[in-house]
Write a protein that holds these residues in place. Structure first.
Motif, short mmCIF file in Angstrom:
data_model
loop_
_atom_site.label_atom_id
_atom_site.label_comp_id
_atom_site.label_asym_id
_atom_site.label_seq_id
_atom_site.Cartn_x
_atom_site.Cartn_y
_atom_site.Cartn_z
N LEU A 62 37.31 38.90 32.09
CA LEU A 62 36.18 39.81 32.32
C LEU A 62 36.15 40.94 31.31
O LEU A 62 35.07 41.38 30.90
CB LEU A 62 36.24 40.37 33.74
N ALA A 63 37.32 41.40 30.90
CA ALA A 63 37.37 42.45 29.88
C ALA A 63 36.83 41.93 28.55
O ALA A 63 36.08 42.63 27.85
CB ALA A 63 38.81 42.94 29.70
N ASP A 64 37.18 40.71 28.23
CA ASP A 64 36.70 40.10 26.98
C ASP A 64 35.19 39.91 26.98
O ASP A 64 34.52 40.10 25.96
CB ASP A 64 37.39 38.76 26.77
N LYS A 65 34.64 39.59 28.16
CA LYS A 65 33.20 39.34 28.28
C LYS A 65 32.41 40.62 28.59
O LYS A 65 31.18 40.59 28.69
CB LYS A 65 32.94 38.32 29.39
N LYS A 66 33.12 41.75 28.74
CA LYS A 66 32.49 43.04 29.02
C LYS A 66 31.62 42.95 30.28
O LYS A 66 30.43 43.30 30.28
CB LYS A 66 31.69 43.55 27.83
N VAL A 67 32.23 42.50 31.34
CA VAL A 67 31.57 42.43 32.64
C VAL A 67 32.12 43.56 33.51
O VAL A 67 33.33 43.76 33.59
CB VAL A 67 31.84 41.08 33.33
N LEU A 68 31.25 44.32 34.15
CA LEU A 68 31.68 45.37 35.07
C LEU A 68 32.18 44.70 36.34
O LEU A 68 31.46 43.91 36.96
CB LEU A 68 30.54 46.33 35.37
N ALA A 69 33.41 45.02 36.73
CA ALA A 69 34.01 44.42 37.92
C ALA A 69 34.46 45.52 38.88
O ALA A 69 34.63 46.68 38.48
CB ALA A 69 35.20 43.55 37.53
N SER A 70 34.66 45.14 40.14
CA SER A 70 35.12 46.11 41.13
C SER A 70 36.05 45.46 42.14
O SER A 70 35.86 44.31 42.52
CB SER A 70 33.94 46.73 41.88
N THR A 71 37.05 46.20 42.56
CA THR A 71 37.89 45.76 43.66
C THR A 71 37.16 46.03 44.98
O THR A 71 36.22 46.84 45.03
CB THR A 71 39.23 46.52 43.67
N PHE A 72 37.62 45.38 46.03
CA PHE A 72 37.11 45.64 47.37
C PHE A 72 38.07 46.53 48.17
O PHE A 72 37.65 47.29 49.04
CB PHE A 72 36.94 44.34 48.16
N THR A 82 29.63 37.95 43.40
CA THR A 82 30.71 38.43 44.26
C THR A 82 31.67 37.28 44.55
O THR A 82 31.25 36.15 44.81
CB THR A 82 30.18 39.05 45.57
N LEU A 83 32.95 37.58 44.48
CA LEU A 83 34.01 36.60 44.71
C LEU A 83 34.64 36.90 46.07
O LEU A 83 35.27 37.95 46.27
CB LEU A 83 35.06 36.68 43.61
N LEU A 84 34.45 35.98 47.01
CA LEU A 84 34.86 36.19 48.40
C LEU A 84 35.79 35.08 48.87
O LEU A 84 35.69 33.93 48.41
CB LEU A 84 33.64 36.23 49.31
N ASP A 85 36.67 35.42 49.80
CA ASP A 85 37.49 34.41 50.46
C ASP A 85 36.70 33.89 51.66
O ASP A 85 36.68 34.50 52.72
CB ASP A 85 38.82 35.01 50.93
N ILE A 101 30.39 41.88 38.72
CA ILE A 101 31.10 41.06 39.70
C ILE A 101 31.87 41.97 40.65
O ILE A 101 32.65 42.83 40.23
CB ILE A 101 32.08 40.07 39.02
N LEU A 102 31.63 41.77 41.95
CA LEU A 102 32.34 42.51 42.99
C LEU A 102 33.42 41.60 43.58
O LEU A 102 33.13 40.53 44.06
CB LEU A 102 31.36 42.94 44.09
N GLY A 103 34.67 42.07 43.55
CA GLY A 103 35.77 41.27 44.03
C GLY A 103 36.50 40.61 42.87
O GLY A 103 36.13 40.82 41.70
N PRO A 104 37.55 39.81 43.20
CA PRO A 104 37.99 39.36 44.51
C PRO A 104 38.84 40.39 45.24
O PRO A 104 39.11 41.48 44.73
CB PRO A 104 38.82 38.12 44.17
N LEU A 105 39.25 40.02 46.45
CA LEU A 105 39.99 40.94 47.31
C LEU A 105 41.45 41.09 46.90
O LEU A 105 41.96 42.20 46.80
CB LEU A 105 39.92 40.44 48.77
N MET A 106 42.14 39.98 46.66
CA MET A 106 43.58 40.01 46.48
C MET A 106 43.98 40.40 45.05
O MET A 106 43.34 39.99 44.07
CB MET A 106 44.19 38.65 46.82
N GLY A 107 45.05 41.17 44.94
CA GLY A 107 45.49 41.68 43.65
C GLY A 107 45.87 40.61 42.65
O GLY A 107 45.60 40.73 41.45
N ASP A 108 46.52 39.54 43.12
CA ASP A 108 46.92 38.47 42.20
C ASP A 108 45.69 37.82 41.56
O ASP A 108 45.70 37.49 40.37
CB ASP A 108 47.73 37.41 42.95
#
Length: 390
Positions: free
Chosen positions: A117-127, A36-39, A101-108
């Motif tokens: 992440l698309a290249d590595k085929k990792v499932l990601a999610s926005t918060f 998870t990517l957090l501020d 990977i969950l996050g990060p929060l900010m759109g940028d």
């Protein structure tokens, strides 16, 4: 030669099932690693712990185990920086070997790490929502609670339903802010309204006076600013300037938490706007969750805890369906089929990975000296209309 080949095949048949069984046992012995990517530092540092508490609560409910596999949560601080976000993402994928990977929060920051992440085929999610490009271009992101447009489009509908014909929008000038404002505009125009002026403010604006002095004559001002201090300054300066134009806000319950409402005082009473999650919503599952979160973390939960909790529960449901297989090709389609109830309300996903949830319009009220949010209207199963064209 024939005897040799027969012997070879016989040995192979005997060994192969043993090899498969050994591989399955080895995989079961390895933990599922969720990054998870957090501020945790920087201007949004107050949000990181809130998001983490929602994730932790969801994992604790299953004792950090799914389908017989232990779960390991690895949190990294992005410091609200795009370059740091990419650096920490690479660490999670290449060193920690995470597949989720969950996050990060900010759109940028989301857009900065999306190609990798698309290249590595990792499932990601926005918060807290993301641009439509995350799923139209990269196609490995869960967009929760919906797209930027989908989250605020109910506010545009609601403004028109109030009878407003012309509105002004004011928004934070960054990718997320422009997406939120686009949702308001699309919703309002879909109901026959007209946006006559759009004002953009830098992230971290400390003085809204110059922008408020630019306001044209209109029926309403609909706004989005990215942080609670900015919303407080905007609302206080509106009163100081004697501006009478009605306002409609965004992500009210996420930004105007109890201490902020207390700081605003009666200025906030009567304020209406869009909300993702409402802690006071009458629902047994929500009421139980609020009580547990309040007891465990010392304060009632808000949007950020609810969002991170719901998306973690969806991922856990997907992992259960795959019997603990966290590979992208297995987990991604499994999560898209998930249908669960959460404290926010019912949750499902579109075929692109966009969450389908209810949208709420709330109003700040005061009773016995306490400020609270009351649900004015519910828009069920909100869908970003631009998605239908893709």
């Amino acid at each position: 030669m024939k005897k040799f080949m027969t012997l070879f095949l016989t040995i192979g048949i005997l060994i192969f099932p043993m090899g498969i069984g050994s591989l399955q046992k080895a995989r079961a012995a390895e933990p599922i690693k969720i990054g998870t990517l957090l501020d945790l530092t920087g201007p949004m540092a107050f949000l990181g712990p809130l998001l983490k508490s929602g994730i932790v609560k969801a994992l604790e409910e299953v004792n950090y185990t799914v389908a017989g596999r232990k779960i390991e949560l690895i949190a990294e601080d992005t410091a609200n920086d795009m370059n740091v976000s990419l650096e920490k993402t690479k660490k999670l994928v290449e060193l920690d070997k995470v597949h989720i990977i969950l996050g990060p929060l900010m759109g940028d920051a989301q857009m900065a790490i999306a190609p990798y992440l698309a290249d590595k085929k990792v499932l990601a999610s926005t918060f807290y929502s993301g641009t439509g490009e995350l799923h139209t271009k990269f196609k490995n992101w869960l967009n929760y609670p919906t797209t930027l447009v989908g989250m605020t489009i109910p506010l545009g509908y609601y403004a028109a339903e109030l009878g407003y014909k012309e509105i002004i929008t004011l928004g934070g000038d960054y990718e997320g802010g422009r997406g939120f404002i686009q949702g308001i505009k699309l919703g309002f125009e879909a109901k026959g309204g007209k946006v006559i002026q759009q004002i953009w403010t830098p992230v971290g604006t400390t003085d809204f006076g110059p922008y408020l002095s630019m306001l044209k004559k209109a029926d309403c001002l609909a706004y989005f600013v990215p942080a609670p201090p900015e919303q407080v300054r905007l609302l206080k300066q509106r009163k100081e300037f004697g501006i009478k134009i009605p306002v409609l806000g965004t992500i009210l319950t996420g930004q105007l938490v109890d201490p902020i409402l207390a700081e605003l005082g009666d200025i906030a009473v009567g304020l209406q706007g869009q909300a993702v999650y409402v802690a006071s919503r009458k629902d047994p599952l929500n009421e139980k969750w609020v009580a547990e979160m309040t007891k465990q973390f010392g304060h009632p939960p808000g949007d950020f805890e609810s969002n991170s909790y719901a998306i973690t529960k969806a991922v856990l449901a997907g992992l259960k369906a795959t019997n603990g297989d966290d590979s992208f090709n297995k987990l991604w389609p499994a999560v898209l089929k998930v249908k669960i109830n959460t404290p926010q309300g019912p949750l499902a996903f579109s075929q692109e990975g966009v969450a389908i949830v209810n949208g709420y319009i709330v109003e700040v009220k005061k009773k016995e000296g306490k400020y609270y949010f009351d649900i004015v209207k519910t828009y069920e199963k909100v869908v970003d209309p631009t998605m239908k064209k893709k």
